[in-house]
Every structure is written in C-alpha cells, then in structure tokens.
Design a protein around this motif. Structure first.
Motif, PDB file in Angstrom:
ATOM      1  N   THR A 114      75.078  54.470  79.915  1.00  0.00           N
ATOM      2  CA  THR A 114      73.626  54.318  79.941  1.00  0.00           C
ATOM      3  C   THR A 114      73.222  52.914  79.537  1.00  0.00           C
ATOM      4  N   GLU A 129      64.585  56.577  76.948  1.00  0.00           N
ATOM      5  CA  GLU A 129      64.276  55.660  78.035  1.00  0.00           C
ATOM      6  C   GLU A 129      65.561  55.206  78.732  1.00  0.00           C
ATOM      7  N   ARG A 130      66.629  55.989  78.575  1.00  0.00           N
ATOM      8  CA  ARG A 130      67.925  55.588  79.116  1.00  0.00           C
ATOM      9  C   ARG A 130      67.964  55.733  80.636  1.00  0.00           C
ATOM     10  N   THR A 131      68.700  54.821  81.264  1.00  0.00           N
ATOM     11  CA  THR A 131      69.034  54.916  82.672  1.00  0.00           C
ATOM     12  C   THR A 131      70.526  55.191  82.733  1.00  0.00           C
ATOM     13  N   PHE A 175      74.233  55.588  84.574  1.00  0.00           N
ATOM     14  CA  PHE A 175      74.999  54.932  85.629  1.00  0.00           C
ATOM     15  C   PHE A 175      76.402  55.514  85.717  1.00  0.00           C
ATOM     16  N   ALA A 202      73.031  54.162  89.924  1.00  0.00           N
ATOM     17  CA  ALA A 202      72.143  54.882  89.006  1.00  0.00           C
ATOM     18  C   ALA A 202      72.028  56.339  89.419  1.00  0.00           C
ATOM     19  N   GLU A 256      70.601  60.500  87.627  1.00  0.00           N
ATOM     20  CA  GLU A 256      69.844  61.207  86.602  1.00  0.00           C
ATOM     21  C   GLU A 256      70.787  61.813  85.570  1.00  0.00           C
ATOM     22  N   LYS A 257      70.269  62.047  84.373  1.00  0.00           N
ATOM     23  CA  LYS A 257      71.048  62.647  83.293  1.00  0.00           C
ATOM     24  C   LYS A 257      71.615  63.992  83.720  1.00  0.00           C
ATOM     25  N   GLU A 305      72.344  47.691  89.771  1.00  0.00           N
ATOM     26  CA  GLU A 305      72.295  48.958  90.512  1.00  0.00           C
ATOM     27  C   GLU A 305      72.502  48.705  92.002  1.00  0.00           C
ATOM     28  N   ARG A 352      70.662  54.268  94.157  1.00  0.00           N
ATOM     29  CA  ARG A 352      70.396  55.470  93.360  1.00  0.00           C
ATOM     30  C   ARG A 352      71.067  56.637  94.056  1.00  0.00           C
TER      31      ARG A 352
END
Length: 191
Positions: A18, A24-26, A28, A41, A43-44, A88, A91
């Motif tokens: 992340t 606010e984490r992205t 990867f 990238a 999603e959790k 990135e 996505r």
C-alpha cells in the motif's frame, strides 16, 4: 489500440502493498524481474479475495494433482515496502487464477478495467455485456507465475497488508478514524 502483457514467469519479487496512511491507502500488486518493475492498483477487497482464493487453489491443487504444499511461513518473510517509483500501470478490473499442473505453478493474471466494466459500475448500461466470463483481449494485463512456496509467501504478506489498516470499532466493526466515528450501534454518539 495496442495492449501490453507484463509477464513475469517467475518474478524476482511479487508482493501486495500500500501507499498512504490508514484510511487513505491505495493498494498495489507489484512485480519485479528482468530489470522491470510493474505496479498495478486494485481495491482492498480484491487483495483480500486474491489471498483467500489462492489458498483455495493450492488446496485444490494438492487434492487433485498431489502437489506438495509448503506450510505457512512461520517467519515474517518479505516485509519490505513497495519499491519506488510506484507508478500505476493500470487499475485492475479482473483477477484470474489458474494452476499449471505441468510445471506445478500458480498463474495469476490481473487485467485492466475495461469499458464494459466501467459502464456497469456507473450504471450507464442496462443490458448485459456479451462476454461476461471472458475479459476483453485488448486490455493491459499483468501475468505472474509462482511456485507454491512463493504463492504461500504472497498469501501471508497480502493478509498482513489487509489487516494493517485502521482498527475496527468493538461495537459495529466499522473502521475507526483517528478522531473516532459515529457508531450506529451506539445510537450515533461519537466514539
């Protein structure tokens, strides 16, 4: 439009990680090998499901093909941050998993979000897309081939990364912000 297939068979390093503070984490997936570094990238929930489904895939491979599975690593393993720069590439919209019985390896494929997926998410299209099961061949993708040992290490790290976020509220289970939150189980009083 041309698409890229970033293939790492096998990678020198493949991890989930992340960027950003909790809340606010992205997230990867990052693969390194052959002088290349690719970060995509996602999603959790995709990271969490990927770890869960990889575990199921290894169990099924053992049952069907007699693959020797390593035990879950007792030590922490790779706990280093993502390598920089974290640029990135795309996505992730679709994740695909397979087990190659000939080479006894796990194949993970992360496919970019396509136009049909975007329309469905935004509610712009009422009709079903024609190729629901098969993603568009013109989409960028990251393909990684891992041994069962490397897969087990990836699973453990992915679980640690997902669980390293904000602690849950003891009453409702929603993540707590540093300043607290309005708990629905506490009749809206600030916790």
């Amino acid at each position: 439009m041309t698409h890229q297939v970033h293939a790492f068979e096998p990678p020198e390093r493949f991890v989930a990680g992340t960027v950003g503070p909790p809340g606010e984490r992205t997230f990867f997936l990052q693969a390194r090998g052959g002088g290349r570094l690719v970060s995509v990238a996602l999603e959790k929930v995709q990271v969490s499901l990927l770890a869960e489904k990889l575990e199921e895939l290894l169990t099924e491979a053992q049952r069907r093909f007699g693959v020797e599975l390593p035990e879950a690593p007792a030590s922490v393993g790779d706990n280093d941050p993502l390598e920089t720069p974290v640029d990135e590439e795309f996505r992730v919209g679709t994740l695909g998993l397979a087990f190659d019985a000939d080479t006894a390896t796990v194949v993970i494929e992360a496919i970019a979000v396509g136009e049909a997926e975007t329309e469905i998410e935004l509610g712009e299209s009422e009709e079903e897309p024609d190729d629901v099961d098969e993603p568009d061949e013109d989409l960028d993708r990251l393909r990684v081939r891992l041994t069962p040992e490397a897969t087990r290490e990836f699973i453990e790290r992915a679980r640690r990364v997902v669980n390293a976020g904000r602690p849950p509220c003891p009453l409702c289970g929603q993540p707590l912000d540093p300043a607290g939150h309005l708990c629905p189980r506490n009749n809206g009083y600030h916790r």
